[in-house]
Motif scaffolding. Sequence first.
Motif, short mmCIF file in Angstrom:
data_model
loop_
_atom_site.label_atom_id
_atom_site.label_comp_id
_atom_site.label_asym_id
_atom_site.label_seq_id
_atom_site.Cartn_x
_atom_site.Cartn_y
_atom_site.Cartn_z
N ARG A 102 0.85 -1.21 0.00
CA ARG A 102 0.00 0.00 0.00
C ARG A 102 0.88 1.25 0.00
O ARG A 102 0.60 2.22 -0.71
N SER A 103 1.91 1.19 0.80
CA SER A 103 2.80 2.34 0.90
C SER A 103 3.53 2.58 -0.44
O SER A 103 3.68 3.74 -0.88
N VAL A 104 3.96 1.50 -1.07
CA VAL A 104 4.64 1.62 -2.37
C VAL A 104 3.67 2.17 -3.40
O VAL A 104 4.00 3.08 -4.18
N TYR A 105 2.44 1.66 -3.39
CA TYR A 105 1.44 2.11 -4.36
C TYR A 105 1.14 3.60 -4.15
O TYR A 105 1.03 4.37 -5.11
N THR A 106 1.01 4.01 -2.88
CA THR A 106 0.68 5.41 -2.58
C THR A 106 1.79 6.34 -3.08
O THR A 106 1.52 7.35 -3.73
N CYS A 107 3.03 5.96 -2.80
CA CYS A 107 4.17 6.77 -3.26
C CYS A 107 4.20 6.83 -4.79
O CYS A 107 4.38 7.90 -5.37
N ALA A 108 3.96 5.68 -5.41
CA ALA A 108 3.96 5.62 -6.88
C ALA A 108 2.84 6.50 -7.45
O ALA A 108 3.06 7.25 -8.41
N LEU A 109 1.67 6.43 -6.84
CA LEU A 109 0.53 7.23 -7.33
C LEU A 109 0.83 8.72 -7.22
O LEU A 109 0.53 9.50 -8.12
N ARG A 110 1.43 9.10 -6.11
CA ARG A 110 1.75 10.52 -5.92
C ARG A 110 2.77 11.00 -6.95
O ARG A 110 2.75 12.15 -7.35
N LEU A 111 3.66 10.10 -7.36
CA LEU A 111 4.70 10.51 -8.31
C LEU A 111 4.21 10.45 -9.76
O LEU A 111 4.46 11.37 -10.53
N VAL A 112 3.52 9.37 -10.12
CA VAL A 112 3.13 9.24 -11.54
C VAL A 112 1.75 9.85 -11.80
O VAL A 112 1.42 10.17 -12.94
N GLY A 113 0.92 9.97 -10.74
CA GLY A 113 -0.36 10.67 -10.87
C GLY A 113 -1.44 9.91 -11.60
O GLY A 113 -2.42 10.52 -12.04
N ASN A 114 -1.28 8.60 -11.75
CA ASN A 114 -2.27 7.83 -12.50
C ASN A 114 -2.39 6.43 -11.89
O ASN A 114 -1.37 5.74 -11.76
N PRO A 115 -3.60 6.00 -11.49
CA PRO A 115 -3.74 4.71 -10.78
C PRO A 115 -3.22 3.50 -11.57
O PRO A 115 -2.62 2.61 -10.99
N ASP A 116 -3.44 3.48 -12.89
CA ASP A 116 -2.97 2.33 -13.69
C ASP A 116 -1.44 2.26 -13.71
O ASP A 116 -0.84 1.21 -13.52
N ASP A 117 -0.83 3.42 -13.97
CA ASP A 117 0.63 3.48 -13.99
C ASP A 117 1.19 3.16 -12.61
O ASP A 117 2.23 2.50 -12.49
N ALA A 118 0.49 3.62 -11.56
CA ALA A 118 0.96 3.36 -10.19
C ALA A 118 0.95 1.85 -9.90
O ALA A 118 1.88 1.34 -9.27
#
Lengths: 146, 198
Positions: free
Chosen positions: B28-44
């Motif tokens: 969850r933490s990795v996904y959250t960080c990824a989402l904040r950086l890439v800004g897109n749920p699929d890419d995250a």
Amino acid sequence: MTNCHSIRPLLPARAEELTVFEARTRAEHVAACSRCATESAAYSRLGQALSVMANLEIEPAHGTLERVLVAIGRRRTGVTDPRVLAAAGSAGALVATVVVARAVRARRGRPLDRRQSRPGVRHMALPRRLRLPNVPVPAPALARAK
Amino acid sequence: MEVDRELVEAAQAGDRWALEELVRRTHRSVYTCALRLVGNPDDAADVTQDVYLRVVRKLGGFRHEASFSTWLNRVTTNVAMSTLKRRTRRFAVEGAAVPTDTRDPAPDPAERAEAVALARRLERLVGELPEGQRQVLVLRDIYGQSTEEVANAMGLTPGAVKVRLFRARERLKADLEAAEGGQVVALAGRRRATGRRS
């Protein structure tokens, strides 16, 4: 006292991002200017809230965890020690060298072309296709993963 | 996100259960960080998968010099940045789930609750920042990376990071004030309307 215009770029910065001189100048100005004090307080509040965000988690879409577990299960080799991996890499390189060396030797040792054996006629040696012995070639990791 | 050293060591030794447990605890933490950086749920989600594939490859080299979560954050940052370089610009954070707090309760629950409420409001506003400003702000102010680390991850000079950070903070403060001002105005309007009806 420094004016508000020159202090403005220092207001959003965290204390550790400023030099001692900048930090002191900002503190002195903020102590005397209520408008910049309000701005500074707003930035502090923002900074605190942003650091709290590190502990907030967003639930990923359903199936994301399962997808990750399947992917790592497929990829996992069980060997994680870099020394073991380096040894395996060296062994692979050695096998490849032996295979190529055998192929080259086999090519050199083959009898001459019939055309070349005719007396009085000289032919230029044409490059022949390299024939490798029938050894199973290891599939690349990417192809295996697919 | 706290991870036991024993669990990491077991995963390093090749324990399959430990590795899967590590993923369960941290995804969850990795996904959250990824989402904040890439800004897109699929890419995250793609970044999350790639992060763990890289973790499987590199876990043997992790020497516990930094905490596992710090190391994992760096891996996430690097994978997210590589993804961003590859992909075309797509950005849609709207519809992202409401974040949940995972930290232990603070000594002052009222203060803590206020900070968490503010952080939840900020999640959306951070997502609306321009991409370059958002990434710098996320890495520096949320995940606490140094200016040099952010500069390395993003291929920028430290000076450029500072400029983006200044603009991001300035804009975020203005957006937050506008959002909170809007809320106050809306609340006052609702109260006036209720008063007129009664």
